[in-house]
Design a protein around this motif. Structure first.
Motif, mmCIF file in Angstrom:
data_model
loop_
_atom_site.group_PDB
_atom_site.id
_atom_site.type_symbol
_atom_site.label_atom_id
_atom_site.label_comp_id
_atom_site.label_asym_id
_atom_site.label_seq_id
_atom_site.Cartn_x
_atom_site.Cartn_y
_atom_site.Cartn_z
ATOM 1 N N MET A 1 0.847 -1.201 0.000
ATOM 2 C CA MET A 1 0.000 0.000 0.000
ATOM 3 C C MET A 1 0.880 1.247 0.000
ATOM 4 S SD MET A 1 -2.951 -1.096 2.744
ATOM 5 C CE MET A 1 -3.898 0.390 2.505
ATOM 6 N N ILE A 2 0.578 2.187 -0.928
ATOM 7 C CA ILE A 2 1.381 3.409 -1.032
ATOM 8 C C ILE A 2 0.627 4.523 -0.300
ATOM 9 C CG2 ILE A 2 2.568 4.958 -2.617
ATOM 10 C CD1 ILE A 2 2.312 2.746 -4.717
ATOM 11 N N ILE A 3 0.855 4.640 0.993
ATOM 12 C CA ILE A 3 0.136 5.606 1.835
ATOM 13 C C ILE A 3 1.111 6.131 2.877
ATOM 14 C CG2 ILE A 3 -1.705 5.881 3.555
ATOM 15 C CD1 ILE A 3 -3.202 3.622 2.053
ATOM 16 N N ASP A 4 1.110 7.464 3.120
ATOM 17 C CA ASP A 4 1.938 8.018 4.195
ATOM 18 C C ASP A 4 1.062 8.826 5.144
ATOM 19 O OD1 ASP A 4 1.410 10.407 2.977
ATOM 20 O OD2 ASP A 4 3.431 10.721 2.189
ATOM 21 N N ASN A 5 1.692 9.449 6.119
ATOM 22 C CA ASN A 5 0.936 10.150 7.164
ATOM 23 C C ASN A 5 0.110 11.311 6.616
ATOM 24 O OD1 ASN A 5 1.885 8.449 9.159
ATOM 25 N ND2 ASN A 5 3.691 9.717 9.581
ATOM 26 N N LEU A 6 0.619 11.995 5.588
ATOM 27 C CA LEU A 6 -0.124 13.133 5.031
ATOM 28 C C LEU A 6 -1.491 12.716 4.495
ATOM 29 C CD1 LEU A 6 2.582 15.206 3.099
ATOM 30 C CD2 LEU A 6 1.232 15.956 5.073
ATOM 31 N N PHE A 7 -1.595 11.490 3.999
ATOM 32 C CA PHE A 7 -2.874 11.015 3.447
ATOM 33 C C PHE A 7 -4.001 11.105 4.475
ATOM 34 C CE2 PHE A 7 -5.976 7.580 3.102
ATOM 35 C CZ PHE A 7 -6.500 7.820 1.840
ATOM 36 N N TRP A 8 -3.693 10.847 5.741
ATOM 37 C CA TRP A 8 -4.748 10.764 6.762
ATOM 38 C C TRP A 8 -5.388 12.118 7.055
ATOM 39 C CZ3 TRP A 8 -6.430 6.129 7.180
ATOM 40 C CH2 TRP A 8 -5.566 5.057 6.934
ATOM 41 N N ILE A 9 -4.763 13.207 6.563
ATOM 42 C CA ILE A 9 -5.408 14.525 6.676
ATOM 43 C C ILE A 9 -6.729 14.532 5.906
ATOM 44 C CG2 ILE A 9 -5.197 16.964 6.008
ATOM 45 C CD1 ILE A 9 -2.168 16.695 6.448
ATOM 46 N N VAL A 10 -6.783 13.771 4.806
ATOM 47 C CA VAL A 10 -7.961 13.778 3.932
ATOM 48 C C VAL A 10 -9.193 13.217 4.644
ATOM 49 C CG1 VAL A 10 -8.871 13.060 1.700
ATOM 50 C CG2 VAL A 10 -6.443 13.633 1.917
ATOM 51 N N PRO A 11 -9.171 11.970 5.168
ATOM 52 C CA PRO A 11 -10.362 11.492 5.892
ATOM 53 C C PRO A 11 -10.656 12.280 7.168
ATOM 54 C CG PRO A 11 -8.566 9.875 6.016
ATOM 55 C CD PRO A 11 -8.166 10.899 5.019
ATOM 56 N N ILE A 12 -9.609 12.821 7.817
ATOM 57 C CA ILE A 12 -9.846 13.637 9.020
ATOM 58 C C ILE A 12 -10.636 14.897 8.654
ATOM 59 C CG2 ILE A 12 -8.701 15.111 10.736
ATOM 60 C CD1 ILE A 12 -6.457 12.953 10.836
ATOM 61 N N ALA A 13 -10.250 15.539 7.548
ATOM 62 C CA ALA A 13 -10.987 16.730 7.084
ATOM 63 C C ALA A 13 -12.432 16.381 6.761
ATOM 64 C CB ALA A 13 -10.299 17.324 5.854
ATOM 65 N N SER A 14 -12.647 15.192 6.202
ATOM 66 C CA SER A 14 -14.006 14.731 5.926
ATOM 67 C C SER A 14 -14.810 14.634 7.220
ATOM 68 C CB SER A 14 -13.955 13.360 5.238
ATOM 69 O OG SER A 14 -15.211 12.729 5.268
ATOM 70 N N GLY A 15 -14.201 14.047 8.240
ATOM 71 C CA GLY A 15 -14.888 13.929 9.527
ATOM 72 C C GLY A 15 -15.219 15.284 10.130
ATOM 73 N N ILE A 16 -14.291 16.244 10.008
ATOM 74 C CA ILE A 16 -14.537 17.606 10.523
ATOM 75 C C ILE A 16 -15.709 18.248 9.793
ATOM 76 C CG2 ILE A 16 -13.565 19.942 10.642
ATOM 77 C CD1 ILE A 16 -10.810 18.593 11.124
ATOM 78 N N ALA A 17 -15.759 18.090 8.459
ATOM 79 C CA ALA A 17 -16.858 18.664 7.667
ATOM 80 C C ALA A 17 -18.200 18.105 8.112
ATOM 81 C CB ALA A 17 -16.635 18.385 6.178
ATOM 82 N N LEU A 18 -18.279 16.791 8.272
ATOM 83 C CA LEU A 18 -19.548 16.161 8.664
ATOM 84 C C LEU A 18 -19.923 16.538 10.096
ATOM 85 C CD1 LEU A 18 -19.005 12.644 7.025
ATOM 86 C CD2 LEU A 18 -20.434 14.525 6.182
ATOM 87 N N ALA A 19 -18.927 16.699 10.969
ATOM 88 C CA ALA A 19 -19.204 17.102 12.357
ATOM 89 C C ALA A 19 -19.770 18.518 12.406
ATOM 90 C CB ALA A 19 -17.924 17.010 13.189
ATOM 91 N N PHE A 20 -19.192 19.446 11.636
ATOM 92 C CA PHE A 20 -19.710 20.817 11.616
ATOM 93 C C PHE A 20 -21.076 20.877 10.933
ATOM 94 C CE2 PHE A 20 -15.611 22.349 13.026
ATOM 95 C CZ PHE A 20 -15.930 23.532 13.682
ATOM 96 N N ALA A 21 -21.291 20.028 9.924
ATOM 97 C CA ALA A 21 -22.609 19.978 9.289
ATOM 98 C C ALA A 21 -23.667 19.586 10.317
ATOM 99 C CB ALA A 21 -22.603 18.985 8.127
ATOM 100 N N TYR A 22 -23.347 18.590 11.131
ATOM 101 C CA TYR A 22 -24.274 18.160 12.183
ATOM 102 C C TYR A 22 -24.473 19.269 13.216
ATOM 103 C CZ TYR A 22 -26.339 15.429 15.966
ATOM 104 O OH TYR A 22 -27.183 14.973 16.956
ATOM 105 N N HIS A 23 -23.383 19.967 13.564
ATOM 106 C CA HIS A 23 -23.471 21.077 14.530
ATOM 107 C C HIS A 23 -24.400 22.176 14.015
ATOM 108 C CE1 HIS A 23 -22.352 24.363 17.176
ATOM 109 N NE2 HIS A 23 -21.916 25.064 16.139
ATOM 110 N N PHE A 24 -24.245 22.559 12.733
ATOM 111 C CA PHE A 24 -25.099 23.605 12.174
ATOM 112 C C PHE A 24 -26.555 23.135 12.076
ATOM 113 C CE2 PHE A 24 -21.120 25.336 9.950
ATOM 114 C CZ PHE A 24 -20.948 26.322 10.915
ATOM 115 N N PHE A 25 -26.745 21.844 11.800
ATOM 116 C CA PHE A 25 -28.103 21.294 11.744
ATOM 117 C C PHE A 25 -28.765 21.382 13.122
ATOM 118 C CE2 PHE A 25 -31.023 17.682 12.260
ATOM 119 C CZ PHE A 25 -31.924 17.950 11.235
#
Length: 738
Positions: A1-25
């Motif tokens: 698997m070709i994955i490094d630590n920087l990649f995990w910023i992507v799913p983390i940002a996704s989680g932050i977006a969905l968390a704030f969406a729920y907060h605004f809801f």
């Protein structure tokens, strides 16, 4: 698997977006929904919207099952397609539909709360509506980035390929196929929702405003609830699915181009080129959330003040992502990171210019739209002529902007090496620059989509205020929010269309890469060029494939494809316009019947049969959306089988050129007609109920399917034809007749 630590910023940002969406809801749900009557009206709209969406998803589900079975046959039966395609296709459609569903659910709860908040102040109403729209924006980017990162992890783990460079190419081209699922779902949502909302809107306006002389959203009008339902299913659910596939498509196409462009450099550089668009999108999510908190206004704000308030959030987010892009690409040590960073900035600037151009041509704060209002003094004919002329003129700035963006993004990525810009490697790098410019344009989608989704929420809030008889001061505030929404919606459509043009161009290059993989899959390991020279298929460049398939303007097959593609844009628009016309005709007849047969409606002593009008719009949309949507899937397949790769490339080029210009024209004409009517309703040129107002209403009804059905659906058509061609590339390479 070709994955490094920087990649995990992507799913983390996704989680932050969905968390704030729920907060605004949750924040929106804590607001007071108002009086019992306001709650009752909102519940009618909510029930109608959910009922329609269930019916639409039933139809789309059947289409998806049929297409999935076709892909299973192509992959496992004929062996001309990647075996992951059927599953990727389904997840793309599922997440696209889910984004639209969450956005629409939020909007149906937000409208009455926005109207009630407007009783307190304009700023309170704006904040409730805008942050409710932000739920849609953050859900779309959050789910898209989540889907992309999950598929990258899954494919990296399961695809067994000893050559790591080739593995990255297979992963990224496979991920592109879930874009077809997203595009298919988006087209059905946009077309079906657009037909629904405009059938109700046209029926309500022509009989209510023009014939009966009653105000917009008057509870005596039987089509009013259907109109408000339509705002949600078309302008929220449809728009969410639309921009989900635009956003995901730009990231996926750029990742695929990066894997191909840097294949000759190193596996490490390939991986960085794939990761770059994902990281830019992830950072854009964080900055969009910051921008959302910057949106606020003062009491008594003018239209320009309101536009400036929204612009503050969008512009700050855009400026910050431009700066961060340089840091992201520098930290990746991506080859020519400075030039590629400028490509991203070019995309951002192009999006801002297109947005400002759209605002100028559609907002009644400026002369073009006010001139349409003025033309109402000589009747509806001159209103329509003025609007058509404005729409045609308005295409010039976006087209020139996109043209310059393509050139500068391409040249930036190759260090402005003009002398060698058509060398094989430079073409690959330049196309990567164009793709990442599209990512730049859409990087702050979290907030730009919030400004778009805000529009139908404000529109519904105005309807609720009118039906609930909240008083002139509240209605004045909701009218101001609604007029702002018309402009932001038009701006959002221009933005989506501009990004579609850049993304579709990147997808053209991805198509060639998929053709290469298709040829290798069927055992075509050697290409014999027209000059009898032979070359390994695996090592062939885009230039080699252009020569092999003779893709040039002297080839009649390419020209035929271009004409078919251009005709598709007009055929599709014509079918959707006629569909709105037929459904609206039934709505007009029903509203007239109720006015005629139900005694006491006009006196306010009897309640209209709202459910009957909702049923007419629902049935009309379900029937009418099928043919134009299926054409977008069938035509690229048939073109590929009959005309081959050269014909498909012509089809995509013709559809892109004609569809882009036509979509801008329709969106801007429709937005200008709507705001010209709003300008008269504010007391200019005779105000509400005057002959000038009635003339402007006619123009608005013509513009309704322009801006909310055909126009915004065209950008999905452009990308869906590209996605279908990519998914079917293996079949085209193996079985084309010419």
């Amino acid at each position: 698997m070709i994955i490094d630590n920087l990649f995990w910023i992507v799913p983390i940002a996704s989680g932050i977006a969905l968390a704030f969406a729920y907060h605004f809801f949750r924040q929106m749900m804590r607001e007071d929904e108002g009086t019992d009557l306001m709650k009752k009206i909102a519940q009618h709209v909510r029930t109608g919207a959910m009922s329609y969406l269930k019916q639409q998803y039933k139809v789309v589900f059947i289409v998806f099952i049929v297409l999935m079975l076709l892909f299973v046959f192509l992959a496992f039966g004929l062996g001309v397609q990647n075996k992951w395609t059927p599953f990727a296709f389904l997840t793309g459609g599922f997440f696209s539909g889910l984004a639209g569903f969450f956005g629409m659910k939020t909007a149906t709860y937000a409208s009455a709360r926005t109207a009630n908040a407007a009783k307190n102040s304009l700023n309170h109403g704006l904040r409730v509506a805008f942050r409710s729209g932000a739920v849609m924006g953050l859900v779309v980017v959050g789910l898209a980035v989540l889907d992309i990162s999950l598929w990258y992890l899954i494919l990296s783990y399961f695809i067994d390929e000893p050559d790591q460079s080739h593995k990255l190419i297979i992963i990224t081209t496979t991920m592109l196929t879930f874009g077809m699922g997203a595009s298919t779902q988006a087209l059905f949502a946009r077309v079906g929702g657009g037909i629904y909302t405009k059938a109700a809107d046209v029926g309500a306006d022509l009989v209510g405003k023009v014939e009966a002389g009653i105000p917009e959203d008057d509870p005596r009008n039987p089509a009013t609830i259907a109109d408000n339902v339509g705002d949600n299913v078309g302008d929220v659910a449809g728009m969410g699915a639309d921009l989900y596939e635009s956003y995901a498509g730009s990231i996926l196409a750029t990742a695929a181009l990066g894997a191909s462009a840097f294949a000759t450099v190193s596996v490490d550089m390939q991986y960085k080129a794939i990761l770059a668009p994902m990281l830019i999108a992830a950072m854009g999510i964080i900055l969009s959330i910051i921008g959302i908190y910057l949106v606020r206004t003062k009491e008594g704000a003018t239209m320009r003040d309101l536009l400036r308030s929204l612009g503050m959030g969008v512009n700050v987010s855009s400026a910050l992502i431009a700066i961060l892009t340089f840091l992201i690409l520098y930290s990746l040590r991506l080859e020519n990171w400075i030039g590629i960073s400028f490509s991203v900035v070019v995309g951002l600037l192009a999006g801002i210019i297109i947005g400002q151009s759209t605002e100028y041509f559609t907002s009644h704060s400026y002369k073009p739209t006010r001139r349409i209002s003025e033309s109402a003094q000589t009747g509806p004919a001159t209103v329509i002529i003025s609007g058509v002329g404005l729409g045609m003129v308005s295409t010039s700035i976006p087209v020139i902007t996109i043209a310059f963006a393509i050139l500068i993004a391409f040249l930036s990525a190759i260090n402005f090496d003009v002398k060698h810009m058509l060398d094989a490697q430079n073409i690959q790098l330049g196309l990567y620059g164009i793709g990442i410019a599209a990512v730049g344009m859409l990087s702050t989608l979290g907030i730009t989509l919030a400004t778009d989704a805000y529009g139908p929420i404000a529109d519904n809030a105005g309807g609720n205020a009118e039906m609930s008889k909240l008083g002139p001061e509240v209605r004045k505030r909701t009218d101001a929010l609604d007029a702002l929404g018309n402009t932001t919606a038009a701006t959002g459509k221009g933005f989506a269309i501009g990004s579609a043009a850049l993304t579709a161009l990147a997808l053209l290059a991805s198509y060639i890469e998929e053709v290469k993989i298709g040829l290798l899959r069927i055992g075509e390991n050697i290409l014999t060029l027209p000059n009898s020279e032979t070359i390994d298929t695996a090592k062939a460049t885009i230039v080699d494939f252009m020569e092999y398939y003779q893709v040039n303007l002297m080839n009649p097959i390419v020209l035929v494809g271009i004409f078919i593609g251009a005709a598709m844009a007009f055929l599709f628009s014509g079918l959707t316009m006629k569909a709105v016309g037929r459904a609206a005709q039934k709505m007009v007849e029903e509203v007239r019947r109720q006015f005629r047969e139900i005694k006491g409606i006009m006196e306010g002593e009897a309640e209209p049969d709202y459910a009957r009008c909702v049923a007419i719009s629902t049935k009309g949309a379900q029937i009418e959306m099928v043919l134009p949507s299926l054409l977008a899937i069938i035509v690229p397949i048939i073109t590929g089988i009959v005309l081959g790769v050269a014909g498909v490339l012509g089809l995509l080029a013709g559809g892109l050129a004609a569809g882009f210009v036509l979509a801008i024209f329709m969106a801007n004409s429709g937005g200008a007609w709507d705001n010209a009517k709003k300008y008269i309703e504010e007391g200019n040129f005779g105000g509400k109920g005057s002959d000038n107002h009635k003339a402007a209403v006619v123009g608005d009804t013509v513009g309704d399917p322009f801006k909310d059905t055909s126009g915004p659906s065209l950008n999905i058509l452009i990308k869906l034809m590209s996605m279908v061609s990519i998914v079917m590339a293996g079949l085209t390479a193996a079985f084309s007749l010419l």
